[in-house]
Design an enzyme around this catalytic site. Structure first.
Site, PDB file in Angstrom:
ATOM      1  CG  HIS A  35      -6.983   7.942   0.775  1.00  0.00           C
ATOM      2  ND1 HIS A  35      -7.368   6.644   0.550  1.00  0.00           N
ATOM      3  CD2 HIS A  35      -7.092   8.571  -0.416  1.00  0.00           C
ATOM      4  CE1 HIS A  35      -7.688   6.489  -0.716  1.00  0.00           C
ATOM      5  NE2 HIS A  35      -7.543   7.643  -1.341  1.00  0.00           N
ATOM      6  CB  CYS A  39       0.870   1.144   4.802  1.00  0.00           C
ATOM      7  SG  CYS A  39      -0.701   0.292   5.060  1.00  0.00           S
ATOM      8  CG  HIS A  77      -4.321  -1.159   4.483  1.00  0.00           C
ATOM      9  ND1 HIS A  77      -3.793  -0.360   3.498  1.00  0.00           N
ATOM     10  CD2 HIS A  77      -5.016  -2.136   3.832  1.00  0.00           C
ATOM     11  CE1 HIS A  77      -4.140  -0.832   2.309  1.00  0.00           C
ATOM     12  NE2 HIS A  77      -4.880  -1.900   2.492  1.00  0.00           N
ATOM     13  CG  ASN A  81     -13.110   9.839  -4.609  1.00  0.00           C
ATOM     14  OD1 ASN A  81     -14.196  10.407  -4.637  1.00  0.00           O
ATOM     15  ND2 ASN A  81     -12.067  10.264  -5.302  1.00  0.00           N
ATOM     16  CB  SER A 100      -6.297   4.761  -6.310  1.00  0.00           C
ATOM     17  OG  SER A 100      -5.915   5.631  -5.263  1.00  0.00           O
ATOM     18  CD  GLN A 149      -7.628  12.717  -4.361  1.00  0.00           C
ATOM     19  OE1 GLN A 149      -7.055  13.604  -5.001  1.00  0.00           O
ATOM     20  NE2 GLN A 149      -8.179  11.668  -4.942  1.00  0.00           N
ATOM     21  CG  HIS A 199      -4.260   3.349   4.122  1.00  0.00           C
ATOM     22  ND1 HIS A 199      -3.197   2.652   4.653  1.00  0.00           N
ATOM     23  CD2 HIS A 199      -4.504   4.358   4.994  1.00  0.00           C
ATOM     24  CE1 HIS A 199      -2.807   3.217   5.772  1.00  0.00           C
ATOM     25  NE2 HIS A 199      -3.591   4.266   6.004  1.00  0.00           N
ATOM     26  CB  CYS A 239      -0.893  -0.014   1.244  1.00  0.00           C
ATOM     27  SG  CYS A 239      -1.698   1.557   1.557  1.00  0.00           S
TER      28      CYS A 239
HETATM   29  P1  H2U Z   1      -8.291   8.398  -4.548  1.00  0.00           P
HETATM   30  O1  H2U Z   1      -8.856   9.296  -3.472  1.00  0.00           O
HETATM   31  O2  H2U Z   1      -9.124   8.454  -5.776  1.00  0.00           O
HETATM   32  O3  H2U Z   1      -8.057   7.008  -4.037  1.00  0.00           O
HETATM   33  O4  H2U Z   1      -6.858   8.964  -4.955  1.00  0.00           O
HETATM   34  C1  H2U Z   1      -5.704   8.905  -4.171  1.00  0.00           C
HETATM   35  C2  H2U Z   1      -4.669   9.877  -4.709  1.00  0.00           C
HETATM   36  O5  H2U Z   1      -3.359   9.400  -4.351  1.00  0.00           O
HETATM   37  C3  H2U Z   1      -4.646  10.048  -6.220  1.00  0.00           C
HETATM   38  O6  H2U Z   1      -4.988  11.380  -6.509  1.00  0.00           O
HETATM   39  C4  H2U Z   1      -2.451   9.852  -5.314  1.00  0.00           C
HETATM   40  C5  H2U Z   1      -3.204   9.756  -6.624  1.00  0.00           C
HETATM   41  O7  H2U Z   1      -2.713  10.733  -7.525  1.00  0.00           O
HETATM   42  N1  H2U Z   1      -1.236   9.022  -5.239  1.00  0.00           N
HETATM   43  C6  H2U Z   1      -0.054   9.602  -4.784  1.00  0.00           C
HETATM   44  O8  H2U Z   1      -0.023  10.801  -4.529  1.00  0.00           O
HETATM   45  N2  H2U Z   1       1.060   8.822  -4.633  1.00  0.00           N
HETATM   46  C7  H2U Z   1       1.113   7.486  -4.925  1.00  0.00           C
HETATM   47  O9  H2U Z   1       2.129   6.850  -4.710  1.00  0.00           O
HETATM   48  C8  H2U Z   1      -0.062   6.820  -5.535  1.00  0.00           C
HETATM   49  C9  H2U Z   1      -1.339   7.632  -5.607  1.00  0.00           C
HETATM   50 ZN    ZN Z   2      -2.320   1.066   3.745  1.00  0.00          ZN
END
Ligand code: H2U
Ligand code: ZN
Length: 350
Positions: A173, A60, A120, A160, A168, A175, A171, A57
């Site tokens: 989180h 993490c 996670h 999301n 994506s 934005q 875990h 992940c």
């Molecule tokens: P979601 O909220 O759609 O899961 O997006 C997570 C964000 O994490 C996504 O905008 C970023 C992606 O650009 N990301 C990173 O900043 N670093 C990473 O190593 C993978 C994903």
């Molecule tokens: Zn994680």
């Protein structure tokens, strides 16, 4: 036969349209359609057992992200600059305008990612009171830090959750995007708040909450500081609106007690969501806070929207297609029926 409806309107039986006063648009409601058979797409249930730590992940503690940065061994919340930001702080200015038809402007902004916890597997619905408090503190600090950047006009904090909503990573989180202009939806809400305040000398959402409290048929749950309601104009089957009971504009106005109560109400609504379809309920949620770095926004009322895609079970989702892309959004199950199901759901995870 072309007969226009006459007489009194039954909101639970007859097709009708409802007005969304925040966006000033109509939603078509078709209560008579809920019994139709479903032969369409059935989503597979995501595996429910998620471990506390996932070596693969990128969120993490201690793990490497894309681009090679390693996360610290963070003990609580953790915020970092998005490695693939949609907006850049030094985007070139300038504009294009050909006869008002081909129009573009440079847009500056910042994109960050905020982890809710080192765990996670800890969704909002599973977090402790102190863990949730840390998340609300993190959101508030981010808001206060970003509003200090003089060109930032709007700060969007959103989550999301679940693969169905394009998240994506499981875990937990959020934005945080901040940018130099108002995005479309907050701009429409701002116009509605302003016009309502000019016309009625009061607040659109204070008045709306008062009406919902009187009716008591779309309120899902509440505490001393917040109420959750399926709005009269809800478009997604189990869409909800989290309203502050006190009139204020942004997280920077939250009292100490309200910070705790915001965490409490988010845990309660997400637990109800998880329980109605016995799944880790997917959604997009986000806070709508007043614009920053302009004049004071007396008209703005702090709120959050939850937009979950599920329709009738953990495996059947609503699609926004056809008439909804071309005409108006439409729903079958009424907001009142959705509110009843959510209000009857338990606030303890099974
Ligand atoms: P979601 O909220 O759609 O899961 O997006 C997570 C964000 O994490 C996504 O905008 C970023 C992606 O650009 N990301 C990173 O900043 N670093 C990473 O190593 C993978 C994903
Ligand atoms: Zn994680």
């Amino acid at each position: 036969m072309t007969v226009r409806p006459r007489g009194s309107l039954s909101l639970q039986a007859a097709p009708h349209r409802r007005f969304n006063p925040l966006l000033r648009e109509w939603v078509l409601v078709s209560p008579h359609r809920t019994e139709r058979p479903w032969l369409g797409k059935v989503e597979k249930l995501a595996p429910s057992s998620v471990s506390q730590y996932d070596p693969g992940c990128y969120l993490c503690p201690g793990n490497e992200r894309a681009g090679g940065t390693r996360n610290p061994n963070y003990p609580s919340t953790f915020v970092f600059d998005n490695d693939y930001p949609a907006l850049l702080p030094h985007a070139p200015g300038g504009a294009v305008n050909e006869g008002t038809l081909i129009v573009a402007e440079g847009e500056a902004g910042n994109c960050r990612v905020g982890c809710f916890s080192p765990r996670h597997d800890l969704t909002i619905s599973r977090m402790s009171q102190s863990g949730l408090r840390a998340v609300v503190d993190m959101w508030t600090e981010q808001f206060q830090e970003l509003e200090k950047i003089e060109w930032v006009r709007h700060i969007q904090i959103f989550e999301n959750r679940g693969a169905l909503m394009g998240a994506s990573n499981p875990h937990p989180h959020c934005q945080i995007w901040s940018n130099a202009t108002l995005p479309n939806i907050p701009e429409r809400e701002l116009n509605s708040f302003e016009e309502y305040r000019n016309d009625k000398k009061s607040c659109l959402l204070c008045d709306y909450l008062q009406l919902e409290m009187q009716h008591d048929e779309r309120i899902v749950c509440q505490n001393e500081a917040f109420a959750v309601v399926v709005p009269f104009w809800a478009l997604w089957p189990f869409e909800t609106l989290v309203l502050s009971k006190r009139h204020f504009a942004a997280m920077s106005d939250l009292s100490d007690a309200e910070r705790g109560l915001l965490g409490d109400i988010l845990r309660r609504i997400t637990t109800r969501y998880d329980n109605i379809f016995e799944t880790s309920f997917p959604y997009s949620m986000g806070f709508h806070q007043s614009p920053v770095n302009g004049h004071a926004h007396q008209e703005w009322h702090f709120h959050a929207h939850y937009f979950p895609p599920l329709l009738r079970s953990a495996t059947v989702q609503k699609f926004m297609v056809g008439y909804e892309l071309l005409g108006s959004p439409q729903r079958d199950i009424t907001p009142e029926a959705a509110a009843q199901r959510l209000a009857a759901a338990s606030e303890t995870l099974s």
